[in-house]
Enzyme design. Structure first.
Site: not given
Length: 381
Positions: A219, A227, A249, A251, A274, A307, A309
């Site tokens: 994240n 590459r 479930g 992040h 978090d 998102l 946290g």
């Protein structure tokens, strides 16, 4: 030596080994021994925990809030106390209050609050995590772009304060030079790379300079590409680097949780929550840097869908990780206790060997948390 309390359970996991049909002897807030039930001292007080398993308390190095309190919004001693109490209900017995990118006065207030908590002997608080402001604009996530900047002398002085216990600093090579990382590391700061678009070579140079971990793997960082393995690839392929991982479930896809575990193993993966203020609290809305964060189906986002946290507690994270990866449950417990304790240099946490602080969880056969002890004191739940 005699006396103390003998906690009985069907099995005890000390962080490394499993002991069936045993008793955990604790005295004056410390683990004394694990013994067969037949060898419990006659003067010890017996307590049948009714547990299928006793295991070490969880260690979480990324806790933004809980119990309706967000550390950025309430960077006070009272705020820390409320956050720690909320997470103790879910098995976290040691944590680092985490302040994300904000105004300098907020970071300063957070540092002072942690110093006061440590001076007061708060049993759960061992340090602080400064997640920013020396991060990348490209990978800032929900962090306020207006406060992101290069690392300064004032930042160094704050991070290196002697009264803050264990200090984790999440920085990006974009705003913290290799010399910055070397200097912080030499000052005893645990440098973690995160919120960064660094390429593979740059990330490895930062690890060689002293960075020891990555913040919420996958994240807000340059991802895996065949590459250019990016920061994520550098972390997974570096044998000495710890990887924080949010198993909520939302992040990280379950397949990537499994991939991370296969690549880094339970000795380098450290589960983190978090967590935000919503954990252990009924309100589905709260404020962060003047923006409204909304909880919906366990997912926290701001208006643009970013998102913000997580709504995760560690006990739930352990169950999700175990289910997603099919890993042995004891290995997952290590990722939430033994491994982060080792990462932070906490020699008396994350295990139940003689001399450890008596931070103990009692679980039933369904992996439900029954009881929590911190330093030998049973907590109200």
């Amino acid at each position: 030596m005699s006396g103390g309390t003998a906690l009985l359970a069907r099995a005890i996991f000390d962080g490394d080994r499993l002991f069936p049909d045993s008793a955990l002897l604790i005295e004056e807030g410390r683990v004394r021994a694990i013994v067969p039930v037949s060898e419990i001292p006659c003067d010890a007080e017996r307590m049948d925990t009714q547990a299928a398993l006793l295991c070490p308390g969880f260690v979480d190095w990324q806790v933004n809030g809980g119990g309706g309190v967000l550390f950025n919004e309430t960077p006070t001693r009272e705020g820390i106390r409320a956050i720690a109490a909320a997470h103790a209900r879910f098995g976290t017995t040691t944590l680092l209050p985490t302040v994300i990118t904000d105004a300098p006065e907020v970071s300063a207030a957070a540092a002072q609050a942690v110093a006061e908590a440590i001076a007061d002997g708060d049993p759960a608080v061992v340090g602080v995590h400064f997640e920013g402001p020396n991060i990348s604009l490209e990978k800032c996530g929900v962090h306020d772009r207006g406060f992101i900047r290069p690392l300064t002398r004032e930042d160094h002085d704050r991070l290196a304060r002697a009264d803050l216990g264990t200090v984790v600093a999440t920085v990006a090579p974009e705003n913290a030079s290799l010399e910055d990382i070397r200097t912080l590391s030499r000052a005893g700061v645990h440098v973690s790379l995160g919120h960064s678009n660094a390429d593979f070579a740059t990330a490895n140079a930062a690890f060689r300079a002293g960075a020891q971990s990555v913040t919420h793997l996958f994240n807000a960082m340059s991802g895996l590409h065949h590459r250019d393995p990016g920061l994520a690839g550098a972390a997974l392929s570096s044998a000495h680097v710890y990887c924080g991982l949010i198993p909520d479930g939302h992040h990280v896809h379950p397949a990537m949780l499994d991939l991370a575990l296969r690549a880094a193993g339970h000795r380098r993966i450290t589960l983190v929550t978090d967590a935000m203020s919503s954990v252990g609290h009924a309100d589905d809305r709260f404020e962060l840097n003047g923006r409204t964060v909304v909880r919906e189906n366990g997912r926290l986002t701001i208006a643009d869908g970013t998102l913000a946290g997580s709504d995760l507690d560690m006990m739930s994270g352990v169950r999700i990780m175990a289910d997603a990866c099919g890993a042995p449950f004891h290995d997952v417990l290590r990722m939430a206790s033994r491994c982060p304790a080792q990462m932070l240099g906490l020699h008396d946490r994350g295990h139940l060997r003689p001399g450890a602080r008596a931070d103990i969880l009692a679980l039933d056969a369904e992996r439900t948390l029954l009881s929590v002890w911190i330093a030998g004191d049973r907590q109200e739940r």
